[in-house]
Motif scaffolding. Structure first.
Motif, PDB file in Angstrom:
ATOM      1  N   LEU A 162      18.529  11.489 -30.976  1.00 23.75           N
ATOM      2  CA  LEU A 162      19.030  12.858 -31.056  1.00 23.75           C
ATOM      3  C   LEU A 162      18.001  13.759 -30.399  1.00 23.75           C
ATOM      4  O   LEU A 162      16.961  14.049 -30.969  1.00 23.75           O
ATOM      5  N   ILE A 163      18.286  14.181 -29.146  1.00 25.89           N
ATOM      6  CA  ILE A 163      17.298  14.960 -28.396  1.00 25.89           C
ATOM      7  C   ILE A 163      17.976  16.126 -27.702  1.00 25.89           C
ATOM      8  O   ILE A 163      19.195  16.181 -27.580  1.00 25.89           O
ATOM      9  N   GLY A 164      17.128  17.080 -27.219  1.00 23.14           N
ATOM     10  CA  GLY A 164      17.617  18.172 -26.362  1.00 23.14           C
ATOM     11  C   GLY A 164      18.636  19.054 -27.045  1.00 23.14           C
ATOM     12  O   GLY A 164      18.513  19.416 -28.222  1.00 23.14           O
ATOM     13  N   GLU A 165      19.718  19.373 -26.306  1.00 17.87           N
ATOM     14  CA  GLU A 165      20.749  20.263 -26.834  1.00 17.87           C
ATOM     15  C   GLU A 165      21.463  19.650 -28.018  1.00 17.87           C
ATOM     16  O   GLU A 165      21.884  20.339 -28.942  1.00 17.87           O
ATOM     17  N   THR A 166      21.609  18.328 -28.007  1.00 17.37           N
ATOM     18  CA  THR A 166      22.267  17.642 -29.131  1.00 17.37           C
ATOM     19  C   THR A 166      21.481  17.859 -30.419  1.00 17.37           C
ATOM     20  O   THR A 166      22.039  18.031 -31.499  1.00 17.37           O
ATOM     21  N   TYR A 167      20.129  17.869 -30.318  1.00 21.32           N
ATOM     22  CA  TYR A 167      19.279  18.046 -31.494  1.00 21.32           C
ATOM     23  C   TYR A 167      19.511  19.412 -32.130  1.00 21.32           C
ATOM     24  O   TYR A 167      19.524  19.549 -33.348  1.00 21.32           O
ATOM     25  N   ASN A 168      19.716  20.429 -31.314  1.00 17.57           N
ATOM     26  CA  ASN A 168      19.847  21.793 -31.817  1.00 17.57           C
ATOM     27  C   ASN A 168      21.300  22.224 -32.008  1.00 17.57           C
ATOM     28  O   ASN A 168      21.574  23.395 -32.170  1.00 17.57           O
ATOM     29  N   SER A 169      22.248  21.277 -31.895  1.00 18.66           N
ATOM     30  CA  SER A 169      23.659  21.638 -32.046  1.00 18.66           C
ATOM     31  C   SER A 169      23.980  21.907 -33.507  1.00 18.66           C
ATOM     32  O   SER A 169      23.291  21.437 -34.415  1.00 18.66           O
ATOM     33  N   GLU A 170      25.105  22.636 -33.726  1.00 19.73           N
ATOM     34  CA  GLU A 170      25.470  23.000 -35.084  1.00 19.73           C
ATOM     35  C   GLU A 170      26.199  21.884 -35.815  1.00 19.73           C
ATOM     36  O   GLU A 170      26.476  21.971 -36.988  1.00 19.73           O
ATOM     37  N   GLY A 171      26.543  20.806 -35.124  1.00 16.24           N
ATOM     38  CA  GLY A 171      27.228  19.694 -35.750  1.00 16.24           C
ATOM     39  C   GLY A 171      26.370  19.033 -36.813  1.00 16.24           C
ATOM     40  O   GLY A 171      25.145  18.954 -36.710  1.00 16.24           O
ATOM     41  N   GLN A 172      27.001  18.570 -37.907  1.00 15.68           N
ATOM     42  CA  GLN A 172      26.245  17.927 -38.977  1.00 15.68           C
ATOM     43  C   GLN A 172      25.685  16.595 -38.499  1.00 15.68           C
ATOM     44  O   GLN A 172      26.382  15.779 -37.936  1.00 15.68           O
ATOM     45  N   PHE A 173      24.413  16.387 -38.770  1.00 12.35           N
ATOM     46  CA  PHE A 173      23.741  15.131 -38.377  1.00 12.35           C
ATOM     47  C   PHE A 173      23.861  14.121 -39.510  1.00 12.35           C
ATOM     48  O   PHE A 173      23.464  14.387 -40.655  1.00 12.35           O
ATOM     49  N   ILE A 174      24.433  12.952 -39.245  1.00 10.80           N
ATOM     50  CA  ILE A 174      24.568  11.863 -40.220  1.00 10.80           C
ATOM     51  C   ILE A 174      23.616  10.746 -39.803  1.00 10.80           C
ATOM     52  O   ILE A 174      23.789  10.144 -38.745  1.00 10.80           O
ATOM     53  N   ALA A 175      22.616  10.498 -40.612  1.00 12.49           N
ATOM     54  CA  ALA A 175      21.601   9.485 -40.274  1.00 12.49           C
ATOM     55  C   ALA A 175      22.067   8.103 -40.716  1.00 12.49           C
ATOM     56  O   ALA A 175      22.708   7.942 -41.758  1.00 12.49           O
ATOM     57  N   ASN A 176      21.758   7.098 -39.923  1.00  9.18           N
ATOM     58  CA  ASN A 176      22.026   5.701 -40.265  1.00  9.18           C
ATOM     59  C   ASN A 176      20.867   5.140 -41.094  1.00  9.18           C
ATOM     60  O   ASN A 176      19.705   5.510 -40.895  1.00  9.18           O
ATOM     61  N   THR A 177      21.172   4.246 -42.010  1.00  3.95           N
ATOM     62  CA  THR A 177      20.149   3.635 -42.874  1.00  3.95           C
ATOM     63  C   THR A 177      20.093   2.135 -42.632  1.00  3.95           C
ATOM     64  O   THR A 177      21.127   1.468 -42.579  1.00  3.95           O
ATOM     65  N   HIS A 178      18.892   1.616 -42.437  1.00  2.00           N
ATOM     66  CA  HIS A 178      18.655   0.178 -42.350  1.00  2.00           C
ATOM     67  C   HIS A 178      18.084  -0.297 -43.688  1.00  2.00           C
ATOM     68  O   HIS A 178      17.065   0.229 -44.155  1.00  2.00           O
ATOM     69  N   TYR A 179      18.730  -1.271 -44.311  1.00  2.00           N
ATOM     70  CA  TYR A 179      18.261  -1.831 -45.580  1.00  2.00           C
ATOM     71  C   TYR A 179      17.589  -3.170 -45.323  1.00  2.00           C
ATOM     72  O   TYR A 179      18.161  -4.061 -44.687  1.00  2.00           O
ATOM     73  N   ILE A 180      16.336  -3.323 -45.864  1.00  2.00           N
ATOM     74  CA  ILE A 180      15.583  -4.562 -45.664  1.00  2.00           C
ATOM     75  C   ILE A 180      15.205  -5.112 -47.037  1.00  2.00           C
ATOM     76  O   ILE A 180      14.247  -4.619 -47.679  1.00  2.00           O
ATOM     77  N   PRO A 181      15.934  -6.105 -47.559  1.00  2.00           N
ATOM     78  CA  PRO A 181      15.602  -6.668 -48.880  1.00  2.00           C
ATOM     79  C   PRO A 181      14.304  -7.468 -48.803  1.00  2.00           C
ATOM     80  O   PRO A 181      14.063  -8.213 -47.868  1.00  2.00           O
ATOM     81  N   LEU A 182      13.464  -7.310 -49.859  1.00  2.00           N
ATOM     82  CA  LEU A 182      12.175  -8.002 -49.909  1.00  2.00           C
ATOM     83  C   LEU A 182      12.045  -8.865 -51.162  1.00  2.00           C
ATOM     84  O   LEU A 182      10.950  -9.336 -51.480  1.00  2.00           O
ATOM     85  N   ASN A 183      13.175  -9.081 -51.901  1.00  2.00           N
ATOM     86  CA  ASN A 183      13.070  -9.750 -53.196  1.00  2.00           C
ATOM     87  C   ASN A 183      12.779 -11.239 -53.073  1.00  2.00           C
ATOM     88  O   ASN A 183      12.302 -11.856 -54.018  1.00  2.00           O
ATOM     89  N   ARG A 184      13.067 -11.847 -51.935  1.00  2.00           N
ATOM     90  CA  ARG A 184      12.791 -13.278 -51.772  1.00  2.00           C
ATOM     91  C   ARG A 184      11.764 -13.524 -50.681  1.00  2.00           C
ATOM     92  O   ARG A 184      11.755 -14.566 -50.041  1.00  2.00           O
ATOM     93  N   VAL A 185      10.923 -12.547 -50.460  1.00  2.00           N
ATOM     94  CA  VAL A 185       9.941 -12.619 -49.382  1.00  2.00           C
ATOM     95  C   VAL A 185       8.556 -12.790 -49.976  1.00  2.00           C
ATOM     96  O   VAL A 185       8.195 -12.126 -50.949  1.00  2.00           O
ATOM     97  N   LYS A 186       7.768 -13.690 -49.394  1.00  2.00           N
ATOM     98  CA  LYS A 186       6.399 -13.930 -49.845  1.00  2.00           C
ATOM     99  C   LYS A 186       5.399 -13.055 -49.101  1.00  2.00           C
ATOM    100  O   LYS A 186       4.305 -12.795 -49.606  1.00  2.00           O
ATOM    101  N   ASN A 187       5.733 -12.663 -47.892  1.00  2.00           N
ATOM    102  CA  ASN A 187       4.805 -11.881 -47.072  1.00  2.00           C
ATOM    103  C   ASN A 187       5.605 -10.832 -46.305  1.00  2.00           C
ATOM    104  O   ASN A 187       6.552 -11.171 -45.601  1.00  2.00           O
ATOM    105  N   ALA A 188       5.249  -9.539 -46.491  1.00  2.00           N
ATOM    106  CA  ALA A 188       6.000  -8.463 -45.828  1.00  2.00           C
ATOM    107  C   ALA A 188       5.020  -7.444 -45.249  1.00  2.00           C
ATOM    108  O   ALA A 188       4.135  -6.957 -45.942  1.00  2.00           O
ATOM    109  N   LEU A 189       5.190  -7.173 -43.948  1.00  2.00           N
ATOM    110  CA  LEU A 189       4.361  -6.185 -43.248  1.00  2.00           C
ATOM    111  C   LEU A 189       5.275  -5.129 -42.633  1.00  2.00           C
ATOM    112  O   LEU A 189       6.356  -5.446 -42.135  1.00  2.00           O
ATOM    113  N   LEU A 190       4.829  -3.860 -42.673  1.00  2.00           N
ATOM    114  CA  LEU A 190       5.591  -2.738 -42.117  1.00  2.00           C
ATOM    115  C   LEU A 190       4.712  -2.015 -41.099  1.00  2.00           C
ATOM    116  O   LEU A 190       3.559  -1.699 -41.390  1.00  2.00           O
TER     117      LEU A 190
END
Length: 741
Positions: free
Chosen positions: A646-674
């Motif tokens: 979302l850049i330039g004129e699109t960034y400053n437009s009056e349209g509502q911005f809907i963000a996407n979410t990425h879900y990363i489960p860590l319940n069965r992980v032994k080693n997790a780096l971000l």
């Protein structure tokens, strides 16, 4: 002077003629170029359309012929052959019968394939005893082969080959057997559920080479579907034979190419001299194995690839014209046209050697330019003649003016009446002489006035001396004023530096040190004293919030932007207590939009921001991004998550911005780096102006992810410094590495 005048006049007319001739040559040649290009293009278009129409009709005729031939097959013969196959397949052989099969030639031909060997053995035995079904069917297929003018016709069902017009060893062979894999016949058969015809593009067929195929469904068969497979040898397709008026040309060639840019028919140069084409392919890097195969099969179909620009042009346009080096090794022009049907996506290519295509126009251009040159020579001769006619009165005028200059008071124009000067010019010279005499009188008056003016100037000089003392006094006052201005500038500069020092805020807050994390590292390489990157971290209940962003500003604007954004983030997380990464990002975007909407241009270009929320209770990591990405390592799985753009004129437009979410489960992980990062490192160039890129950063993190975070930090910093070298830093570079588990 008069010689210069004569020379100037002559040069003027000479230059006009030369320029006019040059412009005429350029204009005529430009018009001729347009005509010749249009004529060649129209000629190429006519040939291409004629060939394309011919090939389209040929394809339709082949399909119509295949349909008619399929309808002539006797359904009863096919049913009888099916029953015969079934009886042989279901038959249990005695050891004596099996031994006969093993000692037969069929067993050796099929490389020990027992089922196919048994079928061929008993079919041959049945055919000798009952000269009916199989021989009759094969005769039909041989007749079809002649009518369709193909290499071979094969009768098959969904599982095996029933008969062939050319190869008895194919009888009983599975349709997906050795040598038939490239045809994908089981998949092609499925495509004929709703139609009766399907082409199969160039594919390897047994050990004979690459062929083109037409698969036709046999109608009116009961209970079981049967098909006829027509095998075409593309080497026999001679498209150049369709040309009449340019057939004798050595540079015209017509051939077919596929969507992949490779030949679907042979070319003129290969038919004439195969060794030369194979040598050119060898120089282009084609493997020895492919060259040996092409030499053995005497074909480069499916091997030789046309230039990339022709492929791109033909894939983007139904009909297009271009020029370049052809597959025949010539500098040529090309015209392409689509040829499509079920299963094939080909292009007709007509190429014509450029020199030959424009040969006739070269002659026209030569004769036309020669004519223009002759016209120009005649004009130049006229200029020379006219210059001589003009020279005589000019010389006479020169002598008269010399006399006027030497004796202005005694000059008499009547002395030059018989010397070639016109009466009009003589009268003008008399007027000039009278004017010169008047000017002498004026000169004497001016000299007297000059003397009077000198006296007045002397008096004025004395007055100016009295004013000099006042000027010195004003200079002293001006110096005092300048000193006061310098003193004020120093005070202002001191206050400015104080404000600037106050705005040199850190790129991250101290809460990063108090997080209950196993370990972490952060790298920050600022472009200037005040950075545009920022890091914020918060811990609330079972959640930890990570923010890494880039304001896109520098100097004081960067500090002000960071202060505003961190204030917005603190309000969204600690006051409004939002917990979802996407809702947090949407709230931040909305606040920034409100600021921009109120004509505060601090965010006119938009920001780049990564938002991560780690729920330690649910062992779930959420990510939402704005013009940024992150890397997550779960055990040995390294993932790249891309945020919203979302850049330039699109960034400053009056349209509502809907963000996407990425879900990363860590319940069965032994080693997790971000890993969170800004774009300063990936956009940094080296001494060769080559960018580091996000791909290189990903490969770097994959290489060092098994090391502890301190070692990772040292290696990443060292890599960035070595990459940048002597090049200027383009932007602030920030990386935050976190060990979650």
């Amino acid at each position: 002077m008069f010689r210069k005048i004569q020379s100037s006049i002559f040069s003027y007319f000479f230059t006009i003629v030369i320029l006019a001739l040059f412009v005429l040559v350029v204009v005529v040649n430009s018009i001729l170029t347009r005509f010749e290009n249009k004529a060649v293009e129209e000629r190429m278009e006519d040939v291409t359309l004629a060939i394309a129409d011919y090939l389209s009709k040929t394809v339709n005729n082949e399909e119509r012929t295949a349909t008619l031939l399929s309808e002539t097959l006797n359904v009863e013969d096919i049913i009888e052959i099916d029953q015969l196959y079934s009886s042989i397949t279901d038959k249990e052989l005695t050891s004596k019968e099996w031994k006969k099969v093993q000692t037969s030639s069929f067993y050796q031909q099929n490389n020990g394939d027992s089922l196919q060997s048994v079928l061929q053995y008993y079919l041959d035995k049945t055919a000798k005893r009952k000269k009916k079904v199989i021989p009759v069917l094969i005769n039909h297929l041989e007749h079809f082969q002649k009518i369709a003018d193909v290499e071979e016709v094969i009768l098959m069902d969904k599982e095996k080959i029933l008969a062939s017009s050319k190869r008895k060893e194919l009888t009983g062979k599975p349709i997906s057997g050795v040598g038939l894999e490239a045809l994908s016949l089981p998949n092609q058969v499925k495509l004929l559920q709703n139609k009766t015809m399907q082409w199969i593009d160039l594919a390897n067929f047994l050990n004979v080479g690459k062929r083109v195929f037409l698969l036709s469904k046999v109608p009116h068969t009961k209970g079981k579907s049967h098909y006829l497979l027509y095998v075409y040898d593309a080497r026999k397709w001679d498209l150049n034979a369709q040309l009449n008026n340019v057939e004798k040309s050595e540079t015209v060639d017509i051939y077919l190419i596929g969507k992949d840019g490779k030949l679907r028919s042979s070319i003129r140069s290969f038919n004439k001299n195969p060794s030369e084409v194979l040598l050119r392919l060898s120089q282009q890097g084609v493997s020895e194995k492919e060259l040996s195969k092409a030499k053995k099969e005497n074909s480069i179909i499916g091997l030789l690839e046309v230039p990339e620009e022709i492929t791109m042009m033909s894939n983007n346009n139904i009909m297009a014209l271009s020029e370049g080096v052809s597959v025949n090794g010539l500098n040529a022009i090309f015209m392409t046209h689509w040829l499509k049907s079920d299963g094939i996506d080909w292009r007709v290519v007509v190429e014509w050697g450029k020199d030959e295509a424009f040969a006739e126009w070269y002659k026209v251009r030569f004769y036309l330019n020669a004519l223009l040159l002759i016209i120009g020579i005649f004009f130049l001769l006229g200029v020379i003649y006219g210059g001589r006619r003009l020279a005589k009165p000019i010389y006479a005028l020169k002598n008269a003016l010399d006399d006027l200059a030497e004796k202005p008071l005694t000059f008499n124009y009547m002395n030059f009446e018989e010397k070639g000067i016109t009466n009009d010019m003589l009268q003008k010279m008399d007027i000039i002489g009278s004017e010169v005499k008047r000017l002498h009188e004026v000169q004497r008056e001016m000299e007297k006035k000059l003397s009077d003016s000198t006296t007045i100037v002397s008096q004025q000089h004395k007055q100016n001396e009295s004013l000099t003392s006042k000027e010195h006094q004003l200079t002293a006052e001006n110096k005092v004023a300048n000193d006061k201005i310098l003193e004020l500038e120093q005070v202002i500069n001191t206050h400015y530096k104080s404000v600037k020092k106050t705005l040199k805020l850190g790129m991250y807050d101290s809460s990063l040190y108090h997080l209950s994390l196993e370990s972490y590292f952060h790298i920050h390489k600022a472009k200037e004293e005040i950075s545009g990157d920022f890091i914020c971290t918060y811990e609330r209940d079972s959640r930890v919030f990570f923010f890494l962003g880039d304001t896109g500003k520098d100097s004081i604007k960067a500090a002000l932007s960071r202060m505003v954004i961190t204030s917005i983030i603190n309000e969204v997380v600690n006051v409004k207590r939002l917990a979802s990464a996407s809702r947090i990002l949407e709230a931040i975007h909305k606040n920034i939009f409100e600021i921009t909407k109120s004509e505060n241009l601090i965010f006119e270009k938009g920001i780049k921001l990564s938002v991560c929320v780690w729920d330690r209770q649910k062992q779930m990591l959420e990510f939402s991004g704005l013009n940024q990405a992150i890397f997550v390592l779960r055990d040995d799985n390294f993932e790249e998550l891309i945020g919203d753009e979302l850049i330039g004129e699109t960034y400053n437009s009056e349209g509502q911005f809907i963000a996407n979410t990425h879900y990363i489960p860590l319940n069965r992980v032994k080693n997790a780096l971000l890993y969170l990062f800004s774009d300063g490192m990936i956009h940094q160039n080296n001494n060769e102006e080559e960018l580091f890129t996000q791909k290189r950063l990903k490969e770097l993190l994959i290489d060092v992810h098994s090391e502890d975070l301190n070692t990772q930090k040292e290696y990443i910093e060292k890599t960035f410094i070595e990459w940048k070298g002597e090049a200027d830093q383009k932007d602030d570079a920030s990386i935050l590495g976190l060990k979650l588990i």
